[in-house]
Write a protein that holds these residues in place. Sequence first.
Motif, PDB file in Angstrom:
ATOM      1  N   MET A 134     -90.174  10.757-105.349  1.00  0.00           N
ATOM      2  CA  MET A 134     -89.215  10.073-104.488  1.00  0.00           C
ATOM      3  C   MET A 134     -89.327   8.556-104.596  1.00  0.00           C
ATOM      4  O   MET A 134     -90.409   8.008-104.863  1.00  0.00           O
ATOM      5  CB  MET A 134     -89.385  10.547-103.051  1.00  0.00           C
ATOM      6  N   LYS A 135     -88.180   7.922-104.368  1.00  0.00           N
ATOM      7  CA  LYS A 135     -88.075   6.480-104.496  1.00  0.00           C
ATOM      8  C   LYS A 135     -87.570   5.884-103.178  1.00  0.00           C
ATOM      9  O   LYS A 135     -86.908   6.578-102.404  1.00  0.00           O
ATOM     10  CB  LYS A 135     -87.076   6.127-105.605  1.00  0.00           C
ATOM     11  N   PRO A 136     -87.832   4.627-102.937  1.00  0.00           N
ATOM     12  CA  PRO A 136     -87.329   3.997-101.709  1.00  0.00           C
ATOM     13  C   PRO A 136     -85.817   4.141-101.549  1.00  0.00           C
ATOM     14  O   PRO A 136     -85.325   4.274-100.424  1.00  0.00           O
ATOM     15  CB  PRO A 136     -87.745   2.540-101.875  1.00  0.00           C
ATOM     16  N   GLU A 137     -85.106   4.144-102.653  1.00  0.00           N
ATOM     17  CA  GLU A 137     -83.641   4.282-102.578  1.00  0.00           C
ATOM     18  C   GLU A 137     -83.187   5.674-102.185  1.00  0.00           C
ATOM     19  O   GLU A 137     -81.992   5.903-101.992  1.00  0.00           O
ATOM     20  CB  GLU A 137     -82.981   3.856-103.895  1.00  0.00           C
ATOM     21  N   ASP A 138     -84.108   6.612-102.063  1.00  0.00           N
ATOM     22  CA  ASP A 138     -83.778   7.941-101.543  1.00  0.00           C
ATOM     23  C   ASP A 138     -83.739   7.952-100.018  1.00  0.00           C
ATOM     24  O   ASP A 138     -83.368   8.967 -99.414  1.00  0.00           O
ATOM     25  CB  ASP A 138     -84.789   8.985-102.023  1.00  0.00           C
ATOM     26  N   THR A 139     -84.136   6.861 -99.402  1.00  0.00           N
ATOM     27  CA  THR A 139     -84.129   6.781 -97.941  1.00  0.00           C
ATOM     28  C   THR A 139     -82.709   6.943 -97.413  1.00  0.00           C
ATOM     29  O   THR A 139     -81.797   6.215 -97.811  1.00  0.00           O
ATOM     30  CB  THR A 139     -84.701   5.435 -97.481  1.00  0.00           C
ATOM     31  N   ALA A 140     -82.519   7.913 -96.533  1.00  0.00           N
ATOM     32  CA  ALA A 140     -81.188   8.212 -96.007  1.00  0.00           C
ATOM     33  C   ALA A 140     -81.305   9.346 -94.990  1.00  0.00           C
ATOM     34  O   ALA A 140     -82.343  10.002 -94.880  1.00  0.00           O
ATOM     35  CB  ALA A 140     -80.244   8.637 -97.132  1.00  0.00           C
ATOM     36  N   VAL A 141     -80.207   9.567 -94.300  1.00  0.00           N
ATOM     37  CA  VAL A 141     -80.055  10.789 -93.517  1.00  0.00           C
ATOM     38  C   VAL A 141     -79.427  11.828 -94.442  1.00  0.00           C
ATOM     39  O   VAL A 141     -78.400  11.556 -95.079  1.00  0.00           O
ATOM     40  CB  VAL A 141     -79.168  10.572 -92.276  1.00  0.00           C
ATOM     41  N   TYR A 142     -80.062  12.981 -94.532  1.00  0.00           N
ATOM     42  CA  TYR A 142     -79.604  14.031 -95.428  1.00  0.00           C
ATOM     43  C   TYR A 142     -78.918  15.128 -94.616  1.00  0.00           C
ATOM     44  O   TYR A 142     -79.403  15.551 -93.556  1.00  0.00           O
ATOM     45  CB  TYR A 142     -80.787  14.621 -96.202  1.00  0.00           C
ATOM     46  N   TYR A 143     -77.787  15.585 -95.156  1.00  0.00           N
ATOM     47  CA  TYR A 143     -76.987  16.616 -94.504  1.00  0.00           C
ATOM     48  C   TYR A 143     -76.764  17.787 -95.455  1.00  0.00           C
ATOM     49  O   TYR A 143     -76.640  17.596 -96.663  1.00  0.00           O
ATOM     50  CB  TYR A 143     -75.610  16.079 -94.133  1.00  0.00           C
ATOM     51  N   CYS A 144     -76.678  18.982 -94.894  1.00  0.00           N
ATOM     52  CA  CYS A 144     -76.145  20.097 -95.658  1.00  0.00           C
ATOM     53  C   CYS A 144     -74.771  20.419 -95.091  1.00  0.00           C
ATOM     54  O   CYS A 144     -74.512  20.217 -93.901  1.00  0.00           O
ATOM     55  CB  CYS A 144     -77.062  21.309 -95.625  1.00  0.00           C
ATOM     56  N   ALA A 145     -73.899  20.911 -95.952  1.00  0.00           N
ATOM     57  CA  ALA A 145     -72.524  21.153 -95.568  1.00  0.00           C
ATOM     58  C   ALA A 145     -71.942  22.268 -96.416  1.00  0.00           C
ATOM     59  O   ALA A 145     -72.445  22.554 -97.510  1.00  0.00           O
ATOM     60  CB  ALA A 145     -71.697  19.881 -95.737  1.00  0.00           C
ATOM     61  N   VAL A 146     -70.890  22.886 -95.934  1.00  0.00           N
ATOM     62  CA  VAL A 146     -70.247  23.974 -96.665  1.00  0.00           C
ATOM     63  C   VAL A 146     -68.741  23.799 -96.647  1.00  0.00           C
ATOM     64  O   VAL A 146     -68.163  23.197 -95.745  1.00  0.00           O
ATOM     65  CB  VAL A 146     -70.604  25.363 -96.080  1.00  0.00           C
ATOM     66  N   THR A 147     -68.120  24.346 -97.682  1.00  0.00           N
ATOM     67  CA  THR A 147     -66.674  24.371 -97.766  1.00  0.00           C
ATOM     68  C   THR A 147     -66.248  25.632 -98.505  1.00  0.00           C
ATOM     69  O   THR A 147     -66.999  26.125 -99.364  1.00  0.00           O
ATOM     70  CB  THR A 147     -66.121  23.121 -98.476  1.00  0.00           C
ATOM     71  N   LEU A 148     -65.059  26.108 -98.216  1.00  0.00           N
ATOM     72  CA  LEU A 148     -64.533  27.269 -98.936  1.00  0.00           C
ATOM     73  C   LEU A 148     -63.875  26.862-100.255  1.00  0.00           C
ATOM     74  O   LEU A 148     -63.526  27.726-101.056  1.00  0.00           O
ATOM     75  CB  LEU A 148     -63.531  28.035 -98.059  1.00  0.00           C
ATOM     76  N   GLY A 149     -63.716  25.570-100.473  1.00  0.00           N
ATOM     77  CA  GLY A 149     -63.213  25.108-101.749  1.00  0.00           C
ATOM     78  C   GLY A 149     -64.246  25.288-102.841  1.00  0.00           C
ATOM     79  O   GLY A 149     -65.432  25.482-102.563  1.00  0.00           O
ATOM     80  N   SER A 150     -63.822  25.207-104.084  1.00  0.00           N
ATOM     81  CA  SER A 150     -64.737  25.389-105.209  1.00  0.00           C
ATOM     82  C   SER A 150     -65.289  24.079-105.730  1.00  0.00           C
ATOM     83  O   SER A 150     -66.257  24.066-106.479  1.00  0.00           O
ATOM     84  CB  SER A 150     -64.057  26.159-106.341  1.00  0.00           C
ATOM     85  N   GLY A 151     -64.667  22.955-105.341  1.00  0.00           N
ATOM     86  CA  GLY A 151     -65.175  21.660-105.768  1.00  0.00           C
ATOM     87  C   GLY A 151     -66.290  21.184-104.872  1.00  0.00           C
ATOM     88  O   GLY A 151     -66.596  21.793-103.849  1.00  0.00           O
ATOM     89  N   CYS A 152     -66.931  20.090-105.264  1.00  0.00           N
ATOM     90  CA  CYS A 152     -68.036  19.514-104.515  1.00  0.00           C
ATOM     91  C   CYS A 152     -67.634  18.134-104.004  1.00  0.00           C
ATOM     92  O   CYS A 152     -67.755  17.151-104.733  1.00  0.00           O
ATOM     93  CB  CYS A 152     -69.282  19.403-105.408  1.00  0.00           C
ATOM     94  N   PRO A 153     -67.176  18.067-102.764  1.00  0.00           N
ATOM     95  CA  PRO A 153     -66.741  16.772-102.230  1.00  0.00           C
ATOM     96  C   PRO A 153     -67.884  15.761-102.155  1.00  0.00           C
ATOM     97  O   PRO A 153     -69.044  16.140-102.017  1.00  0.00           O
ATOM     98  CB  PRO A 153     -66.239  17.134-100.823  1.00  0.00           C
ATOM     99  N   GLN A 154     -67.516  14.495-102.222  1.00  0.00           N
ATOM    100  CA  GLN A 154     -68.504  13.435-102.097  1.00  0.00           C
ATOM    101  C   GLN A 154     -68.629  12.933-100.671  1.00  0.00           C
ATOM    102  O   GLN A 154     -69.595  12.242-100.333  1.00  0.00           O
ATOM    103  CB  GLN A 154     -68.136  12.274-103.022  1.00  0.00           C
ATOM    104  N   SER A 155     -67.642  13.261 -99.856  1.00  0.00           N
ATOM    105  CA  SER A 155     -67.668  12.844 -98.458  1.00  0.00           C
ATOM    106  C   SER A 155     -67.981  14.030 -97.562  1.00  0.00           C
ATOM    107  O   SER A 155     -67.451  15.124 -97.746  1.00  0.00           O
ATOM    108  CB  SER A 155     -66.327  12.247 -98.050  1.00  0.00           C
ATOM    109  N   LEU A 156     -68.843  13.792 -96.593  1.00  0.00           N
ATOM    110  CA  LEU A 156     -69.212  14.853 -95.661  1.00  0.00           C
ATOM    111  C   LEU A 156     -67.986  15.430 -94.960  1.00  0.00           C
ATOM    112  O   LEU A 156     -67.894  16.640 -94.730  1.00  0.00           O
ATOM    113  CB  LEU A 156     -70.190  14.281 -94.636  1.00  0.00           C
TER     114      LEU A 156
END
Length: 122
Positions: free
Chosen positions: A84-106
Motif C-alpha cells: 500500500m501507498k499513501p495515495e491509497d488513502t481514501a474512504v472505500y466503498y463497495c457497490a452493486v449494479t444490475l448493469g454489466s459495465g463498471c461505473p466510475q462514480s458511486l
Amino acid sequence: QLQASGGGMVQPGGSLRLSCAASGFTFDYYTIGWLRQAPGKEHQGVSCISRSDGRTTYADSVKGRFTFSRDSAKNTVYLQMNSMKPEDTAVYYCAVTLGSGCPQSLYEYSRWGRGTLVTVSS
C-alpha cells in the motif's frame, strides 16, 4: 444492504483486507465494484467484477497490488490490498449494479453501503 469493513491505518508497504457483506440480496446477479474517494477528490473505481462475464478489472494505479475476491457461500466480497501507498488513502466503498459495465462514480451504482476509511501513513 451493503456493509464495508476492515479499514484502518497501515504503514506504506503494508496490507489490509476489506470485506463487504450483503444482506437482503445475493451478489451473484450483480456487477460488483470497489470504489474509493480520497479527500477533496471524486470517486474512483478501484476494481470491479462484471455480471456479464465474471471478469475482474482493476484501476491501473492498483494493478498487481490489489485483489478482488468473493465468497458466494458467505455472500461477501473482499479487496486484498498489498504494497500500500499513501495515495491509497481514501474512504472505500463497495457497490452493486444490475448493469454489466463498471461505473466510475458511486452514484451510478444502484446500491452502496457506508464506506470504510483506509489511511496509509508512516
